[in-house]
Enzyme design. Structure first.
Site, PDB file in Angstrom:
ATOM      1  N   ASP A   1      -2.505 -33.280   0.764  1.00  0.00           N
ATOM      2  CA  ASP A   1      -1.762 -34.389   1.061  1.00  0.00           C
ATOM      3  C   ASP A   1      -0.070 -34.231   1.243  1.00  0.00           C
ATOM      4  OD1 ASP A   1      -3.949 -35.771   0.375  1.00  0.00           O
ATOM      5  OD2 ASP A   1      -3.141 -36.917  -1.452  1.00  0.00           O
TER       6      ASP A   1
ATOM      7  N   HIS B   1      -1.627 -29.869  -1.770  1.00  0.00           N
ATOM      8  CA  HIS B   1      -0.516 -30.425  -0.717  1.00  0.00           C
ATOM      9  C   HIS B   1       0.152 -29.390   0.134  1.00  0.00           C
ATOM     10  CE1 HIS B   1      -0.970 -32.763  -4.516  1.00  0.00           C
ATOM     11  NE2 HIS B   1      -0.281 -33.972  -3.651  1.00  0.00           N
TER      12      HIS B   1
HETATM   13 ZN   LIG Z   1       0.878 -37.970  -2.159  1.00  0.00          ZN
END
Ligand SMILES: [Zn+2]
Length: 247
Positions: A68, A214
């Site tokens: 993400d 991430h």
């Molecule tokens: Zn996010």
């Protein structure tokens, strides 16, 4: 579904109370409180499927790696290198604003065989209080950019912060998006010691894992390398988010 049934129950109780029963105010307050608790739990845990269906696990000997908050010019290329080293494929839930600043990087992700998903346009801190119309705009604007950069129609949506309240769920439905969650959260954004993140993930990883990482973090390539060194010995098949969707 649960939400609608609950509202119907409250309404029937009110009607029954008007005609026959004599429930105390406390009974209504208790029911209202229960409803609020259910809404909060339903909004914050996608796997409850409270407001809309979301896909949070895979089947068989598979692992879905998801990233993400990218793309990041600084860190995403190193993540791509690690994926290539281990022959793994992944899904990148990108933020529209960041794609607009890193167009070639988006094409590079796609060119290496990975999938791009929609993670909203702004990833605003206030996203969870946006109205449905605003969320629809965020989803559509990001989808348009993905179409422009990759030629692909995107139908995979991961809501910022994993919050799926009625407005966000309604917007996802209106845009015909499939909501993709996760079942292993790495806490890579809040844990400084990358070794701790690796240990946390390896203690939980198994068949059907959907891992949240991430790609805008300095430690992610190191973390990913350690995880893939471990999982590659166990002959997992790395799948992309669209393969999580079942009828
Ligand atoms: Zn996010």
């Amino acid at each position: 579904m649960v939400r609608n049934s609950f509202l119907l129950l409250m309404f029937l109780l009110l009607l029954a109370d008007y005609f026959f029963l004599d429930l105390s105010l406390w009974a209504y307050l208790a029911l209202t409180l229960l409803y609020i608790l259910l809404v909060v739990a339903g909004s914050s845990s996608m796997s409850l499927n409270f407001f809309t269906r979301s896909y949070t696990s895979g089947k068989g000997n598979t692992i879905a790696l998801t990233f993400d908050d990218g793309p990041s010019a600084e860190h995403t290329p190193a993540v791509l290198e690690v994926l290539e080293k281990w022959g793994a494929t992944a899904t990148f839930f990108c933020i529209g604003e960041r794609m607009a600043r890193n167009k070639e990087l988006v094409q590079m992700i796609k060119g290496k065989g990975h999938r791009i998903g929609n993670h909203s346009y702004t990833h605003s801190n206030l996203f969870s209080i946006f109205g449905k119309k605003r969320v629809v705009e965020e989803i559509q604007r990001t989808n348009a950019l993905i179409r422009e950069l990759t030629g692909e129609e995107c139908s995979l949506f991961r809501p910022p912060y994993g919050v799926l309240n009625p407005n966000i769920a309604g917007a996802a439905k209106a845009c015909r998006m499939q909501v993709i969650g996760w079942n292993i959260r790495s806490f890579d954004t809040s844990t400084k010691d990358h070794q701790k993140v690796v240990e946390r993930v390896l203690a939980r990883i198994g068949p059907g894992a959907v891992l949240l990482l991430h790609d805008d973090r300095e430690n992610t390539p190191k973390i990913l390398d350690a995880i893939l060194a471990h999982t590659s010995q166990q002959h997992y098949r790395y799948i992309q988010a669209h393969e999580l969707i079942t009828k």
